[in-house]
Design an enzyme around this catalytic site. Structure first.
Site, PDB file in Angstrom:
ATOM      1  N   GLU A   3      32.391  41.291  34.042  1.00 36.73           N
ATOM      2  CA  GLU A   3      32.372  39.833  34.221  1.00 36.73           C
ATOM      3  C   GLU A   3      32.115  39.443  35.670  1.00 36.73           C
ATOM      4  O   GLU A   3      31.759  38.288  35.956  1.00 36.73           O
ATOM      5  CB  GLU A   3      33.677  39.214  33.709  1.00 36.73           C
ATOM      6  N   HIS A  10      34.763  45.969  35.684  1.00 33.94           N
ATOM      7  CA  HIS A  10      34.816  44.524  35.406  1.00 33.94           C
ATOM      8  C   HIS A  10      33.401  43.946  35.346  1.00 33.94           C
ATOM      9  O   HIS A  10      32.899  43.406  36.341  1.00 33.94           O
ATOM     10  CB  HIS A  10      35.651  43.818  36.474  1.00 33.94           C
ATOM     11  N   CYS A  51      38.555  47.032  31.379  1.00 29.40           N
ATOM     12  CA  CYS A  51      39.587  47.559  32.274  1.00 29.40           C
ATOM     13  C   CYS A  51      40.884  47.851  31.503  1.00 29.40           C
ATOM     14  O   CYS A  51      40.953  48.845  30.793  1.00 29.40           O
ATOM     15  CB  CYS A  51      39.813  46.621  33.456  1.00 29.40           C
TER      16      CYS A  51
END
Length: 251
Positions: free
Chosen positions: A224, A222, A122
């Site tokens: 994660e 993102h 990001c």
């Protein structure tokens, strides 16, 4: 002959952190922190995490930090200062975090120069692009007319990322993935030495590869937040492990 534990050392991955006001117990102080999702993804992919708080930096400091790492992740966070790419800030932009900008720009410049495996997430992709002379769309709703990439309130939104065949990103994740988005900015003019590796179905750039690096990948989303799909983190950890092994053999 028994193998030595050092032969199987998990590669050390440095993750940059936020510097924000934080409250815990009786304390309400500025603190460096990073959401657990980031380092949990790295450890599950086989890496060991070192957290890197913003701090005074020059080339020597950046090199000293990188000497202890096998790979680097520039994480998400506040908007890059618009003055760094020659523009006045949009009214929606975050208050600049110049200490973090300074630290991450210095680290990333030296990581690229030294071919230390790098993964940008990001804000990390935006730092990369501005470092290489690119610019940013400062507020996507002004361009695409919707908030599809930033619902606000900490709610991530699913969007498609369509990869470009032949890129490192496509090798890692295939032709199209559904990603988790939380950003109001995106790449505009692409910086030097970067290859677009994915776009959204609306044409917005979703990822780039860094030309000439053994591993240099950055994504606008993102990953994660998708702990059931660690392919990008595994790709970084694998590249970092190969670099660590190469250094060990040469030592």
């Amino acid at each position: 002959m028994a193998s030595n534990d050092s032969d199987h050392r998990r590669p050390v991955i440095g993750l940059t952190t936020y510097l924000e006001q934080a409250q815990t117990g009786v304390w309400d102080v500025p603190a460096a922190f990073l959401p657990k999702f980031y380092f949990e993804a790295v450890t599950r992919a086989g890496g060991t995490v070192v957290l890197l708080p913003p701090q005074p930096v020059d080339q020597a400091v950046a090199d000293s930090v990188l000497d202890g790492l096998d790979g680097l992740i520039i994480t998400g966070g506040k908007d890059v200062e618009a003055a760094r790419y020659g523009e006045a800030p949009h009214p929606t932009n975050d208050v600049p975090r110049t200490d973090r900008d300074d630290f991450e720009f210095a680290l990333l410049e030296r990581a690229i120069a030294r071919d230390i495996p790098f993964f940008g997430i990001c804000r990390g992709m935006q730092v990369l692009n501005v470092l290489r002379g690119g610019t940013l769309i400062q507020h996507l709703p002004d361009v695409i007319g919707t908030d599809r990439y930033n619902a606000g309130g900490g709610v991530f939104t699913p969007n498609p990322a369509i990869t470009v065949p032949g890129t490192r990103l496509a090798e890692l994740v295939g032709g199209e993935v559904t990603v988790q988005s939380y950003h109001h900015q995106a790449l505009d003019e692409v910086g030097d030495g970067l290859t677009v590796s994915a776009r959204g179905d609306d044409g917005i750039i979703q990822a780039v590869d860094v030309d000439g690096m053994s591993f240099g990948v950055a994504v606008q989303w993102h990953p994660e937040m998708s702990q059931d799909d660690l392919r990008l983190f595994a790709g970084l950890v694998e590249a970092a492990a190969e670099r660590a092994e190469s250094r060990r053999v040469r030592a």
